[in-house]
Enzyme design. Structure first.
Site: not given
Length: 690
Positions: A505, A507, A645, A650
């Site tokens: 994942d 960000e 998050h 995640d």
């Protein structure tokens, strides 16, 4: 006669009698009606039938109905006893086939024979349960023993001063010790905070660090020695890593379980089929090499000269365009060489002979160099010739061939790999020399390599030839490390449960891949249904731009947190190496991959491995659900959400969700990677583009 048999006989007689009475009654009525038709006036006895029927008709019908009802009343219990009861028995017996079902069959009201059959089935089920319990006990005992062996192995490997890596025959990592993990982390050049970003990991390919052909060459050398009867052969080579470090690698074989039986069979010989994998012992010799006064030399290994020539012969003939024969070969000679680089040098020159002279055959020969030919007073040496018959070369052309860089292949040819060597540089590594000669009377030409001989060759050969007994052999662990190796089939045909996954994942500063930047990459690896949290990837990235306040409220990454962190041009190559040879898994993967794609020009990297998206797979499994957001799917599967998050948080949630999706996909007949990708592509979400 038993009571049950008498009841059965009486029942059968009653039913048969009722059926016969009904049949006779209606047969008689039918006959009377027929005989009372035209011409009945000639039969006076029948002229009274209509009156009889008119007078006694209701009574006769009542009798007939009574007989029918009696037969039906007798048939109901019979149906329950002999039709319904066996069906119930069959269904209950089917339930007993379940792996965790323990119960007794019951048939209230069933006939005695069926009750007896049920009792026998219950007895057999009890015996089966007892056997299951015994097997479970044996499995538990064996599991405890295996765990003890694993703990001993882990303790032993942790204490070794060398880096140890155990691999399958095709190079997949099965075990490694802590020192190897730390050493590979240093070799990878990954950012320090990217824990697990090194190239080493369970299920990963060792060829991410070592050239596949280099390892194959070492294995071939070991197999040749096995075929000659050596009990514990090994091969050693020196290689440079993308970060410029020098590694001394010792490769030892791991035997297949059937090796002893094959050796004891008539004329049984160990060969390639007896190997199940190999063990690598690694030492970083960069400082040792730099401190060596003879720093122009390359660390070498002792190897039988005939083995070197056979490896070079196979390499030259690999393309099928050029034949290579072996001429005079002194089988007693042992060379001190880097056999892989020497093999590449010989194959490179042979290819030039084919391409530029149009020849289709060369020859290799090896013998000890006679004393007095420029080497008097020095150590003994060997001369190795690459020979052909036909046109010769000019001296200038031959020197050009010696100085041209050799072609690279495999991992060595990739970006950041070690520099290509020339034939002259390969020979200089050996402290030897090379030149071109012509023999005009024979119309022959050859390149001659003068190479050092290994010391005490006779002793080495004697020891290896004599080392064929069982004494001193290492103990083999009581579990099979190599049974799960299934990496020869195409990925799309591979079962999902067998694949290795990188669940990741990101960000970002915002939602627009064209203008926003990656702030963090987190990933975890999933191998054969096992979540390898200890090999996670977690790295903050300096975005090179401001972070919007509305984004900070979501992911919590502040400018202070990314200050001093590496840029994406450093982090993305580390993650690319971490995810190599795996299937990528993400939630809404197209979003993250679009950010990676935007960095292709800056990094020169492309993520071309297969991708599975838990968003699409959720739509495949549960199309009627209103939401396929990560939180909604996690709640549906009972996955605890922690660190939402954050990239690693995640990724962990996505990995747990994906792991629980696999059995549900199998229930729908989706068992291979190709089937999963095809099913995901048919969903509505697959049509979205970023």
């Amino acid at each position: 006669m038993r009571r049950s048999d008498r009841s059965l006989l009486v029942t059968r007689v009653a039913v048969a009698g009722a059926a016969a009475a009904v049949l006779l009654l209606f047969t008689g009525l039918s006959a009377l009606l027929l005989w009372g038709g035209p011409g009945s006036e000639d039969r006076p006895a029948l002229q009274a039938v209509p009156g009889l029927l008119a007078t006694n008709g209701p009574w006769l019908v009542a009798v007939a109905l009574g007989v029918v009802l009696a037969a039906a009343a007798a048939a109901g219990p019979l149906h329950r006893r002999w039709v319904a009861a066996p069906a119930q028995l069959a269904e209950q017996a089917e339930v007993l086939l379940g792996p965790e079902v323990q119960r007794n069959l019951t048939l209230p009201g069933a006939a005695a024979p069926l009750q007896a059959l049920a009792a026998h089935i219950n007895a057999l089920a009890a015996q089966r349960d007892a056997l299951r319990a015994d097997i479970a006990g044996e499995v538990a005992s064996a599991s405890r023993h295996i765990e003890q062996e694993r703990q001993r192995l882990a303790a032993l490997m942790s204490e070794l001063p060398q880096s140890v890596v155990v691999c399958t025959l095709d190079g997949r990592v099965l075990l490694y010790n802590r020192r190897a993990r730390l050493q590979f982390r240093a070799l990878s050049g990954a950012p320090g905070a990217a824990g697990g970003a090194e190239l080493l990991g369970l299920g990963r390919s060792i060829h991410a660090v070592f050239d596949r052909e280099l390892v194959a060459h070492a294995l071939a050398s070991v197999q040749q020695r096995l075929q000659r009867g050596a009990e514990q052969p090994s091969a050693q080579f020196i290689t440079s890593t993308p970060s410029g470090q020098l590694l001394r690698v010792r490769l030892s074989p791991v035997r297949a379980v059937a090796e002893k039986a094959a050796r004891e069979a008539p004329q049984g010989r160990a060969g390639p089929a007896t190997l199940a994998g190999f063990v690598l012992l690694l030492d970083n010799v960069t400082r040792e090499f730099e401190a060596d006064a003879e720093n122009t030399r390359w660390p070498l290994e002792d190897m039988r000269g005939s083995d070197v020539l056979q490896a070079a012969q196979a390499r030259i003939q690999a393309g099928g365009r050029l034949a290579c024969t072996l001429g005079t070969v002194d089988e007693t000679l042992w060379l001190r060489v880097d056999s892989y680089s020497l093999m590449l040098a010989l194959a490179g020159l042979a290819e030039r002979v084919h391409e530029e002279l149009g020849l289709r055959q060369v020859q290799l020969r090896l013998q000890e160099r006679p004393e007095g030919e420029g080497d008097s007073g020095g150590p003994r040496r060997a001369q190795l010739d690459l020979l052909w018959t036909g046109p010769a070369l000019s001296t200038e052309t031959a020197m050009g061939w010696e100085l041209d860089a050799l072609p690279r292949s495999g991992a060595a040819a990739g970006p950041g790999g070690p520099p290509s060597l020339s034939v002259r540089e390969v020979v200089q590594r050996h402290g030897g020399s090379v030149w071109f000669e012509r023999e005009r009377t024979r119309h022959e030409a050859f390149f001659r390599f003068v190479l050092p001989l290994a010391a005490e060759t006779a002793l080495l050969e004697t020891l290896e030839a004599a080392d064929t007994g069982d004494e001193g052999r290492p103990d083999y662990l009581g579990f099979d490390l190599f049974a799960a190796s299934q990496h020869q089939r195409a990925l799309d045909d591979r079962p999902l449960a067998e694949l290795s996954y990188t669940v990741f994942d990101t960000e970002t500063t915002g939602l627009d891949p064209a203008t926003d930047e990656i702030l963090q990459i987190g990933a975890v690896r999933l191998l054969a249904g096992r979540l390898l949290k200890g090999e996670s990837f977690d790295q903050l990235v300096h975005p090179g731009r401001s972070i919007p306040a509305e984004g900070i409220a979501i992911h919590g990454i502040t400018p202070a947190m990314v200050a001093g962190q590496p840029p994406i041009t450093t982090v993305l190559p580390a993650f690319h190496a971490y995810a190599r040879d795996t299937v990528l898994v993400a939630h809404n993967a197209a979003f993250d991959l679009r950010f990676f794609q935007m960095k292709e020009a800056a990094t020169g990297l492309r993520f071309e491995q297969p991708v599975l998206d838990t968003l699409l797979l959720s739509a495949v499994l549960h199309p009627a659900q209103a939401s396929h957001r990560l939180e909604a799917i996690a709640e549906r599967f009972g996955v605890s959400v922690q660190g939402r998050h954050t990239a690693l948080g995640d990724a962990l949630v996505t990995a747990e969700i994906f792991r629980r999706m696999l059995p549900l996909l199998a229930q729908q007949g989706i068992v291979t990677l190709g089937q999963a990708r095809a099913a995901a592509q048919k969903t509505w979400y697959a049509q979205l583009r970023y």
